[in-house]
Design an enzyme around this catalytic site. Structure first.
Site, PDB file in Angstrom:
ATOM      1  N   GLY A 267       0.809  -1.216   0.000  1.00 29.99           N
ATOM      2  CA  GLY A 267       0.000   0.000   0.000  1.00 29.99           C
ATOM      3  C   GLY A 267       0.843   1.268   0.000  1.00 29.99           C
ATOM      4  O   GLY A 267       0.628   2.187  -0.783  1.00 29.99           O
ATOM      5  N   MET A 269       4.801   3.104   1.965  1.00 27.11           N
ATOM      6  CA  MET A 269       6.015   2.847   2.738  1.00 27.11           C
ATOM      7  C   MET A 269       6.451   4.113   3.467  1.00 27.11           C
ATOM      8  O   MET A 269       6.498   5.192   2.895  1.00 27.11           O
ATOM      9  CB  MET A 269       7.109   2.341   1.777  1.00 27.11           C
ATOM     10  CG  MET A 269       8.430   2.077   2.440  1.00 27.11           C
ATOM     11  SD  MET A 269       8.296   0.786   3.699  1.00 27.11           S
ATOM     12  CE  MET A 269       9.575   1.317   4.817  1.00 27.11           C
ATOM     13  N   GLU A 270       6.806   3.915   4.730  1.00 25.16           N
ATOM     14  CA  GLU A 270       7.031   5.043   5.639  1.00 25.16           C
ATOM     15  C   GLU A 270       8.447   5.609   5.629  1.00 25.16           C
ATOM     16  O   GLU A 270       8.876   6.199   6.639  1.00 25.16           O
ATOM     17  CB  GLU A 270       6.692   4.590   7.057  1.00 25.16           C
ATOM     18  CG  GLU A 270       7.683   3.571   7.697  1.00 25.16           C
ATOM     19  CD  GLU A 270       7.266   2.120   7.565  1.00 25.16           C
ATOM     20  OE1 GLU A 270       6.472   1.797   6.654  1.00 25.16           O
ATOM     21  OE2 GLU A 270       7.747   1.286   8.374  1.00 25.16           O
ATOM     22  N   ASN A 271       9.211   5.491   4.544  1.00 25.29           N
ATOM     23  CA  ASN A 271      10.582   6.027   4.509  1.00 25.29           C
ATOM     24  C   ASN A 271      10.649   7.403   5.175  1.00 25.29           C
ATOM     25  O   ASN A 271       9.795   8.251   4.925  1.00 25.29           O
ATOM     26  CB  ASN A 271      11.028   6.197   3.060  1.00 25.29           C
ATOM     27  CG  ASN A 271      10.659   5.008   2.218  1.00 25.29           C
ATOM     28  OD1 ASN A 271      11.072   3.902   2.483  1.00 25.29           O
ATOM     29  ND2 ASN A 271       9.821   5.231   1.203  1.00 25.29           N
ATOM     30  N   HIS A 303      -1.485   5.991   8.666  1.00 29.12           N
ATOM     31  CA  HIS A 303      -0.617   4.878   9.070  1.00 29.12           C
ATOM     32  C   HIS A 303       0.852   5.217   8.803  1.00 29.12           C
ATOM     33  O   HIS A 303       1.701   5.086   9.689  1.00 29.12           O
ATOM     34  CB  HIS A 303      -1.041   3.612   8.310  1.00 29.12           C
ATOM     35  CG  HIS A 303      -0.219   2.408   8.610  1.00 29.12           C
ATOM     36  ND1 HIS A 303      -0.610   1.438   9.497  1.00 29.12           N
ATOM     37  CD2 HIS A 303       0.993   2.008   8.145  1.00 29.12           C
ATOM     38  CE1 HIS A 303       0.308   0.504   9.568  1.00 29.12           C
ATOM     39  NE2 HIS A 303       1.310   0.816   8.745  1.00 29.12           N
ATOM     40  N   GLU A 304       1.129   5.647   7.583  1.00 31.79           N
ATOM     41  CA  GLU A 304       2.536   5.925   7.237  1.00 31.79           C
ATOM     42  C   GLU A 304       3.059   7.100   8.059  1.00 31.79           C
ATOM     43  O   GLU A 304       4.193   7.096   8.525  1.00 31.79           O
ATOM     44  CB  GLU A 304       2.695   6.218   5.741  1.00 31.79           C
ATOM     45  CG  GLU A 304       2.170   5.131   4.808  1.00 31.79           C
ATOM     46  CD  GLU A 304       2.615   3.734   5.150  1.00 31.79           C
ATOM     47  OE1 GLU A 304       3.737   3.563   5.656  1.00 31.79           O
ATOM     48  OE2 GLU A 304       1.823   2.783   4.921  1.00 31.79           O
ATOM     49  N   GLU A 326       4.311  -2.520  13.316  1.00 31.61           N
ATOM     50  CA  GLU A 326       3.091  -2.624  12.503  1.00 31.61           C
ATOM     51  C   GLU A 326       1.833  -2.774  13.352  1.00 31.61           C
ATOM     52  O   GLU A 326       0.820  -2.122  13.098  1.00 31.61           O
ATOM     53  CB  GLU A 326       3.215  -3.756  11.474  1.00 31.61           C
ATOM     54  CG  GLU A 326       4.339  -3.556  10.456  1.00 31.61           C
ATOM     55  CD  GLU A 326       4.248  -2.237   9.687  1.00 31.61           C
ATOM     56  OE1 GLU A 326       3.206  -1.561   9.752  1.00 31.61           O
ATOM     57  OE2 GLU A 326       5.245  -1.871   9.028  1.00 31.61           O
TER      58      GLU A 326
END
Ligand code: 0A1
Ligand code: ZN
Length: 884
Positions: A267, A269-271, A303-304, A326
């Protein structure tokens, strides 16, 4: 691809890294033929390592090594060796600078891990182990480093060059080349590294943090999508404010970037400060996106963003701890969504996902605890167990501690571990230390797989005026775990009398947590068998159990129909009220299965029909709840309850029951439909979403009448809607009906939306999920449609994933053609994108729960997959475990 036998990695083998990397400097020269990566790592021996003379061992996958030097001295070939994914250099100093050049071909990278190209732009995906496809590195989350990144590329093709942290330099070089330099002051593991280079348009806004930092918010998208970013931007700002209000967490840099890419395995990505999103989780506008799509964007953006604290500032020590970030972050985003919309609806949706997908996983061959003990391929462990069950485990801690102590615990966790890579144990310890509540037994939730079962019985003693609940717990064995210790289960209960909830007074007060008004208690279930006696109960109550779904368990209580009707009509707990409707629906479906098997007509119980009639007339209840309560338990949920699963028997019985309800309540459904129609301007708010949901539920029932009037209603809705929710719902019902118009509707839909890939995915999905016979052939035909692209995960999910995962009757065709089709696609994707291949395979791995004839056909397809000598470790793990 697979070497001899992919090896298993064990949590018990964890040891601290032999080396640390204080700083990482990367230079990317991005080109059309190939790209060059030069890394300079400031390495030193880890003083905590067991060995102080171990060789340096770096991870690297499918890399072309160009050069390697230490402290400026080029290494010759005898000074390093390579085996599998490891590059070893012996005899290195205690601290040194390693310079390494690798050459990549991102344009040929179809796995979408590491550096790859999507729609002409360069982008990266490094979680979990993608960084090793970029350069040789200590690619493990407990090695955290300060990154500086130089990106050099053609200015006209790639005007936007992004990486993590702050932009510290831009420069135009000769020959139309330009360069940017980014510096991220926060040490981070390699999995949070990101780079983007492309032709991107941007939507900008700002956020002022409580302590006065002005943050530039930027969403980068393809130019044509600029009109679809408002919802994501609003969601981001709401999430930033919410995290300050609820968790006291502020953003920590002056810039926060989001980039949308078409080709993405997950979905988003939290970079750090450069979140990369699947377009499907960021773009939204009413004409192209359903209400569910809008809600997904809100949830994923939050979320991210929340990961900035739960994941980035405090990260995981190793991948066995994945649920640390998570599970906690899903809990945070679901509380956020709940606060932004309708809490009960959100809870019901989350529980539905858990009770179908997660319970199935926990009962299948890939069952694992939220902190697994071992894995072959970590990519296979981004599961509903790690995410959703992990979130339920955090929710239980929240329930046991209460909101204030939970907040104290999270403050302590963040303060104590800021800048560290830690474990689930550290999280639980912080919660324990802050609250003084003993979570020793609770820890079994982290180490034991399987869904616990609660058998509850209740007895009323009129003379003594007591009501006694006897609670027994058990947990089925799961792969590698036969014996389970009893869990600590928070069981929220109330007792419902004629006039509402009764005051609760336990004879053993130590065993509970009280609600302020004393009509709800959370029982601490800790023993295999326990008895709870309530005193001063003046009438025989109906117990309302597991309120709010207080624990991820299966609960059995032998309710009578009348008791369930009372709960459905009057329980103050929205979840239990909905659940009572589902239990009644389940009883009716089971009766329908028996009736059909005996060649009889399906006729629902009149009390049940009356309750549905009442629901349809109930305008004081949230319309979304009415819609949810009118929907019968899904086939996926039924497959969790009725064993062995006769897919066709269940489907036909459920459909026959739906049709009988539609017939009995056709006037009410029509009236409800008309009542829900509205011409107000579209907004994805809770009230409107609720109304559309009820309207479309009513339409779905009316369509089962298969009469000209209902079809005309659907056609009118399809043609006149200005939003995708109503339009797609109408299209779905038409496609599943006998309406002659459906072919034209599908064609017109395609023609109108052919330039919007996300809308075309919905078009694929509607067709793939059609319940009518012949759908497999339609899907096979669509695979050669010009809009289909097997390299794009969203397309694969929309067509193959939807058909195999959400179209039971057609996937489980009795001739096995559905199974064969899936195995063929998995074998194909195994070569290009192993992560997607192994996820796609999941429906076949559940073979044990079906009828013997289906089992055999499914197994032989799994065997065929396993026989492929080129199997990736991803697919190998799933297929081999499912056959064990
Ligand atoms: N951490 C991300 C999920 C994610 C995991 C793996 C990926 O590539 C294999 C991509 C994203 C999240 O929880 O949102
Ligand atoms: Zn996440």
């Amino acid at each position: 691809m697979r070497d001899a036998q992919p090896s298993t990695i064990f949590l018990s083998d964890y040891s601290v890294p032999d080396f640390l990397i204080d700083s990482t400097t990367l230079r990317f020269e991005l080109g059309e033929a190939s790209s060059l990566v030069c890394s300079v790592l400031a390495l030193r021996r880890n003083p905590d390592a067991a060995s102080q003379d171990a060789p340096l061992q770096l991870h690297g996958t499918e890399l072309e090594l160009v050069s390697l030097s230490i402290d400026g001295r080029q290494l010759d070939d005898s000074e390093w060796s390579q085996s599998g994914e490891q590059l070893s250099i012996a005899n290195v100093p205690a601290s040194f600078s390693l310079c390494c050049e690798t050459r990549l071909r991102p344009q040929d990278n179809t796995s979408l891990e590491g550096l790859y190209k999507s729609s002409g732009m360069f982008c990266t995906q490094c979680e979990a182990e993608g960084f090793r496809k970029i350069t040789y590195y200590l690619d493990r989350p407990d090695v955290m480093s300060v990154f500086t990144v130089e990106i050099i590329a053609d200015q006209s093709r790639y005007p936007v060059l992004l990486s993590n942290g702050n932009l510290i330099e831009t420069e135009s070089l000769a020959d139309g080349i330009h360069k940017t330099v980014w510096h991220d002051p926060f040490p981070k593991p390699a999995y949070l590294f990101a780079l983007v280079a492309g032709k991107l348009a941007v939507v900008e806004d700002q956020f002022l943090t409580t302590s006065g930092r002005s943050v530039d918010l930027k969403i980068y998208v393809d130019e044509k999508d600029l009109d679809k970013c408002d919802h994501a931007m609003l969601s981001l700002k709401n999430a930033m404010r919410w995290d300050e209000d609820v968790y006291g967490r502020e953003y920590d840099l002056d810039i926060f970037n989001i980039v949308a890419v078409d080709d993405f395995n997950m979905g988003a990505m939290e970079n750090k400060s450069l979140n990369i999103f699947n377009t499907s989780c960021v773009l939204a506008k009413q004409e192209t996106t359903t209400d569910a799509g809008f809600q997904r964007v809100e949830g994923v953006v939050a979320h991210e963003y929340f990961h900035n604290w739960s994941g980035n500032r405090v990260t995981c020590r190793d991948w066995f701890q994945l649920s640390l970030k998570e599970g906690f972050t899903v809990f945070r985003d679901s509380e956020f969504s709940s606060d932004m919309g309708s809490p009960t609806v959100k809870r019901v949706e989350d529980v539905t996902l858990l009770r179908t997908a997660q319970f199935a996983e926990d009962a299948g061959p890939m069952a694992h605890p939220i902190r697994p003990d071992s894995f072959i391929e970590i990519s296979n462990f981004y599961t509903v167990t790690i995410y959703e069950k992990g979130s339920e485990v955090v929710r239980m801690i929240h329930t046991l501690l209460g909101p204030e102590l939970f907040r104290k615990g999270s403050d302590l966790y963040f303060d104590r571990h800021d800048g560290q890579a830690v474990t689930c144990e550290d999280f639980v310890l912080a919660m324990e230390d802050a609250s003084g509540i003993d979570l020793k037994q609770f820890r079994h939730w982290y180490s034991q797989a399987g869904t616990p079962r609660l058998h509850v019985s209740g007895t009323y003693d009129e003379q003594a005026q007591t009501y006694t609940l006897v609670v027994k717990q058990s947990c089925p064995s799961t792969p590698g775990q036969t014996e389970k210790a009893p869990f600590h289960i928070p069981l929220a209960v109330a007792l419902i009398g004629e006039a509402g909830q009764l005051a609760l007074q336990l004879t053993d007060a130590a065993a509970n947590i009280e609600s302020p008004d004393n009509t709800e208690l959370v029982l601490n279930v800790t023993e295999p068998e326990q008895r709870f006696v309530f005193a001063n109960i003046k009438e025989e109550p109906v117990p309302s159990l597991l309120r709010g779904f207080s624990a991820p368990v299966k609960l059995d209580f032998d309710y009578s129909g009348a008791q369930l009707l009372r709960l459905m009509r009057s329980d103050s707990d929205g979840f239990c009220r909905w659940d009572a409707s589902q239990q009644l629906g389940l009883v009716e479906i089971k009766r329908a299965i028996t009736a059909l098997a005996a060649g009889q007509q399906v006729s629902p119980d009149s009390e049940y029909v009356s309750a549905c009639r009442e629901l349809l007339a109930n305008t004081s209840l949230d319309a979304a709840m009415v819609a949810l309560m009118l929907q019968l338990p899904s086939e996926a949920y039924l497959a969790e309850i009725i064993h062995p699963v006769d897919v066709h028997g269940i489907h036909h019985a459920r459909e026959a029951l739906r049709k009988a309800l539609a017939t009995a309540l056709s006037d009410e459904f029509s009236a409800c439909y008309s009542r829900c129609e509205s011409d107000e301007a579209y907004a994805p708010d809770a009230a409107q979403i609720a109304r559309r949901s009820l309207k479309n539920t009513a339409l779905s029932y009316l369509m089962l009448l298969d009469d000209a009037q209902s079809i005309a209603l659907a056609v009118r809705q399809y043609e006149s809607s200005s939003n995708m929710t109503d339009r797609l719902a109408a299209l779905t019902y038409l496609v599943n009906s006998t309406a002659a118009y459906k072919a034209e509707a599908l064609l017109r839909f395609y023609q109108q939306w052919q330039h919007e890939p996300l809308v075309i995915n919905q078009w694929f999905q509607v067709q793939a999920m059609c319940r009518l016979p012949g759908t497999l052939e339609v899907v096979q035909g669509l695979m050669s449609h010009p809009a289909f692209d097997i390299r794009n995960p969203n397309k694969v999910r929309a067509l193959i994933g939807a058909f195999c995962g959400q179209n039971g009757v057609n996937f489980h065709r009795e001739d096995g053609a559905g199974y064969r089709f899936l195995a063929d696609q998995v074998l194909l994707l195994n070569r290009s994108n192993p992560q997607i291949a192994s996820r796609l395979l999941v429906p076949l791995t559940k073979w044990r729960k079906y009828l013997p004839s289906a089992q055999q056909l499914m197994c032989s397809e799994l065997q065929r997959v396993l026989a492929d000598p080129e199997l990736s470790s991803d697919v190998y793990e799933v297929v081999s475990k499912s056959l064990q």
